[in-house]
Design an enzyme around this catalytic site. Sequence first.
Site, PDB file in Angstrom:
ATOM      1  N   LYS A 109       5.290   8.557   8.860  1.00  0.00           N
ATOM      2  CA  LYS A 109       5.169   7.942  10.198  1.00  0.00           C
ATOM      3  C   LYS A 109       6.248   8.423  11.164  1.00  0.00           C
ATOM      4  CE  LYS A 109       2.550   4.159   8.202  1.00  0.00           C
ATOM      5  NZ  LYS A 109       1.156   4.183   8.586  1.00  0.00           N
ATOM      6  N   TYR A 155       0.868  -1.184   0.000  1.00  0.00           N
ATOM      7  CA  TYR A 155       0.000   0.000   0.000  1.00  0.00           C
ATOM      8  C   TYR A 155       0.898   1.224   0.000  1.00  0.00           C
ATOM      9  CZ  TYR A 155      -3.374   3.486   1.745  1.00  0.00           C
ATOM     10  OH  TYR A 155      -4.178   4.598   1.895  1.00  0.00           O
ATOM     11  N   ASP A 183       9.417   2.765  -0.875  1.00  0.00           N
ATOM     12  CA  ASP A 183       8.450   3.368   0.037  1.00  0.00           C
ATOM     13  C   ASP A 183       8.803   2.901   1.446  1.00  0.00           C
ATOM     14  OD1 ASP A 183       6.374   4.125   1.622  1.00  0.00           O
ATOM     15  OD2 ASP A 183       4.792   3.455   0.255  1.00  0.00           O
TER      16      ASP A 183
HETATM   17  N1  PMP Z   1       3.142   4.018   2.238  1.00  0.00           N
HETATM   18  C1  PMP Z   1       3.093   3.055   3.179  1.00  0.00           C
HETATM   19  C2  PMP Z   1       4.076   1.934   3.126  1.00  0.00           C
HETATM   20  C3  PMP Z   1       2.120   3.108   4.178  1.00  0.00           C
HETATM   21  O1  PMP Z   1       2.059   2.126   5.090  1.00  0.00           O
HETATM   22  C4  PMP Z   1       1.215   4.187   4.196  1.00  0.00           C
HETATM   23  C5  PMP Z   1       0.137   4.316   5.266  1.00  0.00           C
HETATM   24  N2  PMP Z   1      -0.073   3.278   6.093  1.00  0.00           N
HETATM   25  C6  PMP Z   1       1.312   5.166   3.200  1.00  0.00           C
HETATM   26  C7  PMP Z   1       2.285   5.051   2.249  1.00  0.00           C
HETATM   27  C8  PMP Z   1       0.369   6.328   3.173  1.00  0.00           C
HETATM   28  O2  PMP Z   1       0.634   7.174   4.217  1.00  0.00           O
HETATM   29  P1  PMP Z   1      -0.497   8.173   4.773  1.00  0.00           P
HETATM   30  O3  PMP Z   1      -1.523   7.334   5.437  1.00  0.00           O
HETATM   31  O4  PMP Z   1       0.259   9.065   5.714  1.00  0.00           O
HETATM   32  O5  PMP Z   1      -1.031   8.926   3.604  1.00  0.00           O
END
Ligand code: PMP
Length: 426
Positions: free
Chosen positions: A264, A141, A236
């Site tokens: 995060k 994701y 990512d």
């Molecule tokens: N990339 C990864 C690997 C994630 O786990 C997440 C959110 N859990 C995101 C992108 C998106 O981040 P956000 O919820 O801050 O938009």
Amino acid sequence: MTNKELFEAAQRIIPGGVNSPVRAFRKVGGVPRFMAQGSGPFLTDAEGKRYIDFVLSWGPLILGHCHPAVVEAVRRQAGIGMSYGAPTDLEVEMAALVCEAFPAMDKVRFVSSGTEATMSAIRLARAATGRQVTVKFEGCYHGHADSLLVKAGSGLLTLGVPDSSGIPENVASTTAVLPYNDTAAFGEFMDSRGTEVASVIVEPVAGNMGVVLPRKGFLQSIRAKTKACGSLLIFDEVITGFRFRFGGYQELAGITPDLTCLGKIVGGGMPAAAFGGRADLMDQLSPNGPVYQAGTLSGNPLAMAAGIAALKVLKDSDPYAGLDRTMASFTSGLEELAKKAGIALAVNRVGSMAGVFFRQGPVETFDDVMASDASRYTRFFHAMLERGVYLAPSPFEAAFVSTAHTAEVMGQALEAAAGAFDEIRT
Ligand code: PMP
């Protein structure tokens, strides 16, 4: 008000009663707990019930709730300005910390969410390569930008289809979705369509289908193929950044991506995220270059203050070996208890991040994950919740521990698990 009353009130004025869908407990059923307070490893809900927290805001709170250094930094900044809409020295300090931790980042830009980071990185990759196609992997994701909410098309060489209503087919069809950990399928795709591929985006450790580790050679083959095809590699590291070391998983893997996304932990619990990479790429961003990207609250001083404070604690105290031990003894305790109860349980762990699957291991692919017993997880989740342990309200999410998770707290969590396994064995 009780959790139930709050949930009813919320549903009348907020879609599903929540501002992010997983919080609604739809995957596990029941009433979401409305949280009133966090402290160290604990959360307390609106009814005053306390939980040991293994969600930790879905990853950011590696120092636990309300770490004094972070709270102090935010308090201080709140007293002198919450947002200026102009550059600050905090952004310079924060950028220096991030670039030092990630040698692959010559330059970094701050945004407010992981979604913005990945969306901006893939736009930049398209501009830099003059190509259209993004490759992602099933089960990973990357936030909810249109071109990343895409599922696999009918065949491996076909491009994707929308994974949400409201996403134009022609946008979805610029993204290919391939199986995670399948080096052969990736090679086949790149051999036939690699010259169309602007970027390949991957979670180096998948953390959005439980936790799935990259098979030996998988990430290396992605690096080699992207290089050979002139495509950019985007790691990512929104979850993995600063999770296993003061830096990224990329250093552990010995791989240098072209672009990296962070979120995060980098925000210390405030809304901050980042993307960065080689200077020649990053300088294509506005105002230096033609790729537009902006944000009213980007580099927000409160978020920067929290992020700097958290990163400094991590850098100075280097808590990673301790975090690793904390999670390792917890997961081996879980494995033992499950075995005793006669319950099939597979655990995937890297450092302080782990995923449990109710099935025999190994769990190495999205299909393996999907073949786990989700209804048993649901029962386990509620049995743990009852006993004061807050796990992710979905079978396909990671669990985290923080520096505030002491041996005593972890012992209490294992005691709860013993009772929970006993309850769900039949
Ligand atoms: N990339 C990864 C690997 C994630 O786990 C997440 C959110 N859990 C995101 C992108 C998106 O981040 P956000 O919820 O801050 O938009």
